[in-house]
Structures are given as structure tokens and as C-alpha cells.
Design a protein around this motif. Sequence first.
Motif, mmCIF file in Angstrom:
data_model
loop_
_atom_site.group_PDB
_atom_site.id
_atom_site.type_symbol
_atom_site.label_atom_id
_atom_site.label_comp_id
_atom_site.label_asym_id
_atom_site.label_seq_id
_atom_site.Cartn_x
_atom_site.Cartn_y
_atom_site.Cartn_z
ATOM 1 N N ALA A 119 0.830 -1.210 0.000
ATOM 2 C CA ALA A 119 0.000 0.000 0.000
ATOM 3 C C ALA A 119 0.863 1.259 0.000
ATOM 4 N N SER A 120 2.099 1.160 0.546
ATOM 5 C CA SER A 120 2.981 2.329 0.577
ATOM 6 C C SER A 120 3.445 2.709 -0.825
ATOM 7 N N LEU A 121 3.237 1.824 -1.802
ATOM 8 C CA LEU A 121 3.617 2.110 -3.190
ATOM 9 C C LEU A 121 2.517 2.842 -3.955
ATOM 10 N N LYS A 122 1.372 3.019 -3.300
ATOM 11 C CA LYS A 122 0.220 3.606 -3.998
ATOM 12 C C LYS A 122 0.515 5.034 -4.453
ATOM 13 N N LEU A 123 0.089 5.358 -5.637
ATOM 14 C CA LEU A 123 0.249 6.719 -6.154
ATOM 15 C C LEU A 123 -1.133 7.359 -6.294
ATOM 16 N N PRO A 124 -1.221 8.681 -6.145
ATOM 17 C CA PRO A 124 -2.534 9.321 -6.279
ATOM 18 C C PRO A 124 -3.067 9.234 -7.710
ATOM 19 N N VAL A 125 -4.380 9.150 -7.835
ATOM 20 C CA VAL A 125 -5.015 9.228 -9.150
ATOM 21 C C VAL A 125 -4.946 10.690 -9.584
ATOM 22 N N PRO A 126 -4.530 10.979 -10.817
ATOM 23 C CA PRO A 126 -4.324 12.384 -11.219
ATOM 24 C C PRO A 126 -5.638 13.169 -11.288
ATOM 25 N N ASP A 127 -5.535 14.475 -11.042
ATOM 26 C CA ASP A 127 -6.689 15.346 -11.254
ATOM 27 C C ASP A 127 -6.930 15.471 -12.745
ATOM 28 N N LEU A 128 -8.198 15.575 -13.113
ATOM 29 C CA LEU A 128 -8.531 15.675 -14.525
ATOM 30 C C LEU A 128 -8.947 17.097 -14.861
ATOM 31 N N VAL A 129 -8.617 17.520 -16.079
ATOM 32 C CA VAL A 129 -9.007 18.849 -16.533
ATOM 33 C C VAL A 129 -10.527 18.896 -16.704
ATOM 34 N N GLY A 130 -11.098 17.786 -17.186
ATOM 35 C CA GLY A 130 -12.551 17.702 -17.277
ATOM 36 C C GLY A 130 -13.137 18.455 -18.457
ATOM 37 N N GLU A 131 -12.289 18.944 -19.358
ATOM 38 C CA GLU A 131 -12.819 19.691 -20.503
ATOM 39 C C GLU A 131 -12.732 18.889 -21.794
ATOM 40 N N ASP A 132 -11.665 18.078 -21.870
ATOM 41 C CA ASP A 132 -11.426 17.377 -23.125
ATOM 42 C C ASP A 132 -11.213 15.889 -22.837
ATOM 43 N N VAL A 133 -12.013 15.044 -23.463
ATOM 44 C CA VAL A 133 -11.934 13.605 -23.237
ATOM 45 C C VAL A 133 -10.540 13.079 -23.592
ATOM 46 N N ARG A 134 -9.997 13.531 -24.718
ATOM 47 C CA ARG A 134 -8.672 13.053 -25.138
ATOM 48 C C ARG A 134 -7.604 13.409 -24.098
ATOM 49 N N ASP A 135 -7.577 14.672 -23.631
ATOM 50 C CA ASP A 135 -6.582 15.090 -22.642
ATOM 51 C C ASP A 135 -6.719 14.287 -21.346
ATOM 52 N N ASP A 136 -7.973 14.082 -20.901
ATOM 53 C CA ASP A 136 -8.187 13.341 -19.652
ATOM 54 C C ASP A 136 -7.737 11.891 -19.778
ATOM 55 N N LEU A 137 -8.027 11.267 -20.918
ATOM 56 C CA LEU A 137 -7.604 9.875 -21.114
ATOM 57 C C LEU A 137 -6.080 9.773 -21.127
ATOM 58 N N ILE A 138 -5.413 10.734 -21.782
ATOM 59 C CA ILE A 138 -3.943 10.706 -21.820
ATOM 60 C C ILE A 138 -3.371 10.859 -20.406
ATOM 61 N N ALA A 139 -3.960 11.773 -19.599
ATOM 62 C CA ALA A 139 -3.472 11.977 -18.227
ATOM 63 C C ALA A 139 -3.666 10.704 -17.394
ATOM 64 N N LEU A 140 -4.821 10.055 -17.534
ATOM 65 C CA LEU A 140 -5.097 8.835 -16.758
ATOM 66 C C LEU A 140 -4.170 7.701 -17.172
ATOM 67 N N LEU A 141 -4.004 7.521 -18.482
ATOM 68 C CA LEU A 141 -3.158 6.419 -18.954
ATOM 69 C C LEU A 141 -1.694 6.641 -18.564
ATOM 70 N N THR A 196 8.611 -0.717 -24.285
ATOM 71 C CA THR A 196 9.994 -0.647 -23.817
ATOM 72 C C THR A 196 10.805 0.336 -24.666
ATOM 73 N N GLN A 197 10.157 0.944 -25.667
ATOM 74 C CA GLN A 197 10.901 1.789 -26.613
ATOM 75 C C GLN A 197 10.629 3.281 -26.476
ATOM 76 N N ILE A 198 9.438 3.644 -26.000
ATOM 77 C CA ILE A 198 9.105 5.071 -25.877
ATOM 78 C C ILE A 198 8.633 5.348 -24.460
ATOM 79 N N ASP A 199 8.641 6.624 -24.033
ATOM 80 C CA ASP A 199 8.231 6.897 -22.656
ATOM 81 C C ASP A 199 6.705 6.829 -22.534
ATOM 82 N N ARG A 200 6.236 6.721 -21.295
ATOM 83 C CA ARG A 200 4.817 6.397 -21.158
ATOM 84 C C ARG A 200 3.897 7.560 -21.515
ATOM 85 N N GLY A 201 4.405 8.795 -21.473
ATOM 86 C CA GLY A 201 3.593 9.932 -21.922
ATOM 87 C C GLY A 201 3.305 9.823 -23.417
ATOM 88 N N GLU A 202 4.339 9.513 -24.194
ATOM 89 C CA GLU A 202 4.164 9.362 -25.645
ATOM 90 C C GLU A 202 3.303 8.140 -25.951
#
Lengths: 204, 204
Positions: free
Chosen positions: A76-98, A182-188
Motif C-alpha cells: 500500500a505504501s507504493l500507492k500513487l494518487p489518481v491524477p486530477d482531470l481537466v474535465g474539458e477534453d476527453v482526449r486530454d483526460d484519457l492521456i493523463a489517466l493512462l 519498452t521503446q518510448i516513454d509512457r507519456g508518448e
Amino acid sequence: MTPTTAAVDPDKRTPGRPRSARAEQAIIDAVLDLIAEDVAIEALSIESVAAKAGVGKATIYRRWSSKEDLIVDAAASLKLPVPDLVGEDVRDDLIALLTSMGPSESATKRNHVFTCLSAQVQRSPELQVWYRKVIEPRRERVREVLRRGIAEGMLRPDLDVEVTLTVLSAPMTGRPIGGLQTQIDRGELAERVVDAVLDGARRR
Amino acid sequence: MTPTTAAVDPDKRTPGRPRSARAEQAIIDAVLDLIAEDVAIEALSIESVAAKAGVGKATIYRRWSSKEDLIVDAAASLKLPVPDLVGEDVRDDLIALLTSMGPSESATKRNHVFTCLSAQVQRSPELQVWYRKVIEPRRERVREVLRRGIAEGMLRPDLDVEVTLTVLSAPMTGRPIGGLQTQIDRGELAERVVDAVLDGARRR
């Protein structure tokens, strides 16, 4: 407060005296170190944790009634917070969550422990509770964003929400040898996965 | 023929006398049994394999020069053929390929060994060779089908082939607790994943 309650919600635990808190952190760190060294959870003993943390077994048993409770607290000490969402754009929110899902490139030991624990989850009811608590909140957020997209008319009204969640999240949590993961960073990766799933492969 | 060559292509190995072939199968089965019992590959010893197979250590060393070669041969025995493709319909071919990926519901021990080995792949160069040989042929077939779909005009000309391969295959190989992968059979999962990725989530 019983150790079992502490395992369910570590934040509500009474912090105790400074020395006590330090011992507790040393014990948690020892568990994570042992898991990172590929010790299977069945093989992990209170003796080995006590030796690595430099405390007596009694110090461990004062806080945790069983090895399972201790492992769940360490996980449980490894848990990370769920990110806040902008809530305006579905694409942006999905990218932030993923982007917030799965292993990050920066925290190597944390990733390794996460991978080792995930591989052992099927065998441990206690770890399944932990896994649901870490994984499910993000998955539920993805469902919420998809349902919002349907309601707003941006996504198809007949969208298969469960399978869309699956194709969005699975690439973020698996890391096949030689895979794109394993080839690109997780944001991309998150951005390309979201665009592929939103746009679809079929020619329009 | 050296054991190393045998490890690379078991089909080309001289079959030997019947008794020899039986001993070989007993040794391979012993390795798979031990892995299925969650013995880590580092902890797996030739002694334990010999004891479980009911053969002497010399019998093992006559065929395999090292523990690593033996494990790779045992892992290679789990390989399944890549399915034949109809070659007429991109959707049908993708569903057939995805259905052949990842764990099946029927072969429980095989799945468990596959999962245990996959979890250990990062730590073992030998297992990485095996993993590429099992995984890569299916992944390459998916790429071929996608490129064919682009050439035939059924898929978008600007399709991101690598990320489309990733969103198609990742749901078939990961099995998160509580995920769709644990709720429906893989034939149905493959069909829903392919349709989600072909059609896209965005409203047309």
C-alpha cells in the motif's frame, strides 16, 4: 486500533513516537527490499524482515498480526494518487489517466516491486485486495471519462465501455520484451494509444 | 549435435532410442512441474530436476550443457503454432491471431508455467530468446495483416501500425484482477478488442 485496520487504511494509523515511526518505516523498507530481491511472498519470513530492518521480531508483531498484513501495508505504501482531470477534453483526460498507469521509467525499485507483486497477485487474497485498491480507482476514472464522452456526443453512443477501457489500459500495464512499451516513454505511449483507440483503424 | 543447437531447434534433434526419448520427456516435464510449483529459475537446480524426473544428473548433462539450456528447451516445448490465416478478411484474420495469443482457459498448467516464465523473462537473457520466439511471430503476423489492410484500402492510409499492434495484443496477454480478461473467454475478448480498435471510439 488493530493491525488489520492499519492494513486497510495506513493514513488513519496513530503515528506513534518518532522512534516508533522510524522502526515502522525500516520494517516497510525491508519488506520492499526483500520483494525487490525476488523473494517470493511465501518465502518471505518475519525473521528475514526483522534481520534486514535491524529490529526484533516482537517490534514487528506489535504492529502487524501476520506476515500478510505486513505485506499488504508495504504494498500500500507504493500507492500513487489518481491524477486530477481537466474535465474539458476527453482526449486530454484519457492521456493523463493512462500516463499515470503502470510502471514509470524513473522509480526503478518501485517498478520492480510492483512487477514482482503483480506477478504474485493470483496466489494471494491479501494482495488482490491491494491490487484492486491501486488499479480499480484509475480504471473507474477511465470509465467515467468515456461515459462523459458519450453523454457529450464526442464518443459513439453505442461504445463498448468495458472493452474500450481494456484496450486503453492494457498497453500501459504490460511490458512485453521488444514491445513499443519498452521503446518510448509512457507519456508518448499514452498519447498514441488514446489517438489509436479514439480514431479507429478503419478507413473513414 | 551440441545441446546448444538442440536448444535452438528441438525439432532437428536426433530422436535417439525410445528409452532416451522417454527420459528426455521426463526431464522436460520435471522442469515444467518445478516452474509450475513457483520455483524461481535461479533456485531451480539440476539435482531437483533429476530427483523429480527419476534420472541421474549425468543423464541430464549428457543432453544439456547447462541449466539455462534445459530451461529454454522446456520453455520451447510450450510453443504453440501460429494459426493459418484465411487471408480474405482483415477482421477475421485479426480475431484468429489475437485468439491464439496469451493464456488459454483450457490448459491450466501450461498457462501457469507461461505466466511464471514471463514474469522472470526480464532477468534471463536465455528466456528473452525464448520469449521473442514465442511472441514475435504472432506480432509480426498482426503487422502483416494491418499492412495488407492499408494496401487494400480497408484501413486508414496513415495508420500507426506499431501502436495498433500494441492496443490489439496487450489486452490478450495481460490478465488484471477484475479485468474483462478474467470474465469472458478469449475468443469473445479477441472479437470485441478487434471491433473496438477497427471502429474507434469517436463518434462518426
